[in-house]
Design an enzyme around this catalytic site. Structure first.
Site, PDB file in Angstrom:
ATOM      1  N   LYS A  32       0.840  -1.200   0.000  1.00 14.17           N
ATOM      2  CA  LYS A  32       0.000   0.000   0.000  1.00 14.17           C
ATOM      3  C   LYS A  32       0.877   1.252   0.000  1.00 14.17           C
ATOM      4  CE  LYS A  32      -3.991   2.017   2.474  1.00 14.17           C
ATOM      5  NZ  LYS A  32      -4.950   1.877   3.588  1.00 14.17           N
ATOM      6  N   SER A  70     -10.236  -0.462   6.798  1.00 11.57           N
ATOM      7  CA  SER A  70      -9.612  -0.386   5.472  1.00 11.57           C
ATOM      8  C   SER A  70      -8.906  -1.629   4.962  1.00 11.57           C
ATOM      9  CB  SER A  70      -8.617   0.768   5.437  1.00 11.57           C
ATOM     10  OG  SER A  70      -9.317   1.967   5.288  1.00 11.57           O
ATOM     11  N   SER A 111      -9.934   1.898   2.649  1.00 11.68           N
ATOM     12  CA  SER A 111      -9.079   2.675   1.790  1.00 11.68           C
ATOM     13  C   SER A 111      -8.008   1.873   1.048  1.00 11.68           C
ATOM     14  CB  SER A 111      -8.376   3.744   2.637  1.00 11.68           C
ATOM     15  OG  SER A 111      -7.486   3.125   3.557  1.00 11.68           O
TER      16      SER A 111
HETATM   17  N1  GLN Z   1     -13.455   4.196   5.932  1.00 14.18           N
HETATM   18  C1  GLN Z   1     -12.885   4.655   7.150  1.00 14.18           C
HETATM   19  C2  GLN Z   1     -12.532   6.122   7.029  1.00 14.18           C
HETATM   20  O1  GLN Z   1     -12.822   6.656   6.034  1.00 14.18           O
HETATM   21  C3  GLN Z   1     -11.697   3.802   7.524  1.00 14.18           C
HETATM   22  C4  GLN Z   1     -10.482   4.115   6.771  1.00 14.18           C
HETATM   23  C5  GLN Z   1      -9.309   3.297   7.184  1.00 14.18           C
HETATM   24  O2  GLN Z   1      -9.450   2.266   7.845  1.00 14.18           O
HETATM   25  N2  GLN Z   1      -8.133   3.778   6.830  1.00 14.18           N
HETATM   26  O3  GLN Z   1     -11.962   6.718   7.898  1.00 14.18           O
END
Ligand code: GLN
Length: 488
Positions: free
Chosen positions: A79, A178, A154
């Site tokens: 990532k 995410s 994400s």
């Molecule tokens: N979807 C969540 C957010 O927008 C989690 C994102 C994540 O785990 N990095 O914050």
């Protein structure tokens, strides 16, 4: 089956036996990666040349027969918020468009130390803020099961590349879901370890009390292989725990007979997507068939988890992202004076979702509101943790849906941030409590989109998650299905 479609545990025996070289394997994966990438768009940076160099090194190591693990010579994706020495690391943001780190994140170092090969840096929501990978400054990653749908987020690039066989496994990060949510939406396995299990050194921070790095794999065994390598104490991360790492592969193979599985009613609300709730309930039935005991548990503070998360995560983000000021590194937009330079830099470098989070967080932390929002959220965080502690006095593992729906279409939730935030309803409490969580494929919608089962464990008990998921997976075929790479 073609080489790139196999799993790590299938190819590693051939690598060890020298029936297959890492260069051959890397070529097969790289050729496939580049062929399907125009459709999938999983990568921000593809490191073809570096990959072949690493593969040649891995072959030398394989020839000596020493220091070989299941990951030696195996191509993986990383990532784009994990620092990679000499390789651009953008965090999905324009702010870091030209940032080339001078060091490797500990997890990257660990993968390299066993001879894994990196094929590139995967696309993600900007600063990991999002549930669809649509907030990336660079591109829109497509869901390999239906190219008109999002891969989740994400870590959407990390999930899509494994689902589309562009890498055997990958690393993601999980602050509120995410890893687990994109794993569910792309039909693969994803594991968020316990807070402190995996070093965060070299991870570009979003919300430091919630962030954890973890693996994506095509099946449970491959996730266990990745976990074995990345787990463990690191003196460079003061929150990393000095707790022994078990033999995940050995633990994973134990039976689930007598295992106590808790089902929290709060995670099956009226109005939950029927296909999701049916698939998850069937998966629980399968565990019962194998001898697990099913118990109802209650997590009464669950309805507050999303609100707590969307105060704490933006608050921590507003503080973490203060460092992007155009002075030290990252984008700089010149101005008449220093204040103007700061604001022009931040206005140009951050996208709308990141700005929204910084404003929300700054507001929640400001004097006069701190007690009402930030402090209150911390108190409710404690209540949520107490619910889980109580439940885990009765059960060994908790089973829920991972995401409330299968993958959605591009643009479907971008108009209203709150509908996007609802995507995290079943995942955020696991970050709030620091517990480990895993998503394993457990079904398919009528429209052929994958559904995920979330398993939640006691602190530092990733082994039981892997064991439960492995037992389930052995009885099912979901992990063997391949995506169509078509629009529908
Ligand atoms: N979807 C969540 C957010 O927008 C989690 C994102 C994540 O785990 N990095 O914050």
């Amino acid at each position: 089956m073609e080489l790139h479609q196999k799993t790590i545990h299938e190819v590693s025996a051939d690598l060890k036996a020298k029936k297959l070289s890492s260069v051959e394997l890397t070529k097969a994966v790289m050729d496939h990666l580049e062929k399907v990438e125009p459709k999938v768009q999983a990568f921000i940076t593809i490191t073809r040349d570096e990959a072949f160099k690493q593969a040649a090194e891995a072959d030398k190591r394989l020839a000596t027969g020493k220091d070989i693990t299941a990951l030696t010579g195996v191509p993986v994706g990383i990532k784009d918020l994990l620092c990679t020495k000499g390789v651009r690391t953008t965090c999905g943001s324009r702010m870091l468009e030209n940032f080339v780190p001078p060091y490797n994140a500990t997890v990257v170092e660990k993968l390299y130390s066993v001879g894994a090969v990196s094929v590139g840096k995967t696309n993600m929501d900007e600063y990991a803020m999002g549930s669809s990978t649509e907030t990336s400054f660079y591109k829109k990653t497509k869901n390999p099961w239906n190219l008109n749908c999002v891969p989740g987020g994400s870590s959407g690039g990390s999930a899509a590349c494994v689902s589309a066989d562009q890498a055997f496994a990958s690393l993601g990060s999980d602050t509120g879901g995410s890893i687990r949510q994109p794993a569910a939406l792309c039909g693969i396995v994803g594991l968020k370890p316990t807070y402190g299990r995996v070093s965060r050194y070299g991870l570009i921070a979003f919300a430091s009390s919630l962030d954890q790095i973890g693996p994506f794999g095509k099946d449970v065994e491959d996730c266990a292989i990745m976990m074995q390598v990345i787990s463990g104490h690191d003196s460079k991360d003061s929150t990393s725990a000095d707790i022994p790492v078990p033999d995940y592969l050995g633990e994973m193979r134990k039976s689930v007979k007598g295992l106590k599985v808790g089902i929290p009613k709060e995670f099956f609300p009226d109005g939950l997507n029927k296909e999701v709730s049916e698939a998850v309930k069937k998966a629980i039935e399968e565990l019962k068939k194998q001898g697990a005991e099913i118990h109802e548990v209650s997590l009464p503070a669950s309805p507050y988890a999303l609100a707590v998360y969307y105060v704490l995560a933006p608050s921590e983000a507003s503080s973490n992202l203060a460092r992007y000021d155009g002075v030290r590194y990252g984008l700089r937009v010149p101005g008449e004076n220093i204040m103007e330079m700061y604001s022009k830099t931040r206005a140009a470098g951050f996208g709308p979702e990141v700005k929204r989070r910084i404003m929300l967080g700054t507001y929640a932390l400001s004097s006069g509101y701190y007690d009402a929002y930030y402090l209150k959220a911390l108190k409710v965080r404690r209540l949520i943790k107490q619910d889980y502690d109580k439940a885990f006095e009765k059960v060994d593992v908790i089973a829920t849906p991972t995401a409330p729906n299968p993958a959605f279409r591009f643009g479907e939730k971008t108009g209203d941030p709150l509908t996007m935030y609802l995507e995290d309803i079943f995942t955020v409490s696991i970050n709030i409590t620091g517990l480990p969580g895993l998503s394993v494929p457990c079904g398919m919608s009528k429209t052929e989109l994958p559904i995920g089962l979330q398993l939640i464990g006691k602190a530092f008990d990733e082994a039981t998650l892997l064991r439960t998921a492995y037992a389930y997976e052995q009885a099912t075929e979901w992990h063997k299905q391949k995506p169509s790479l078509k629009e529908a």
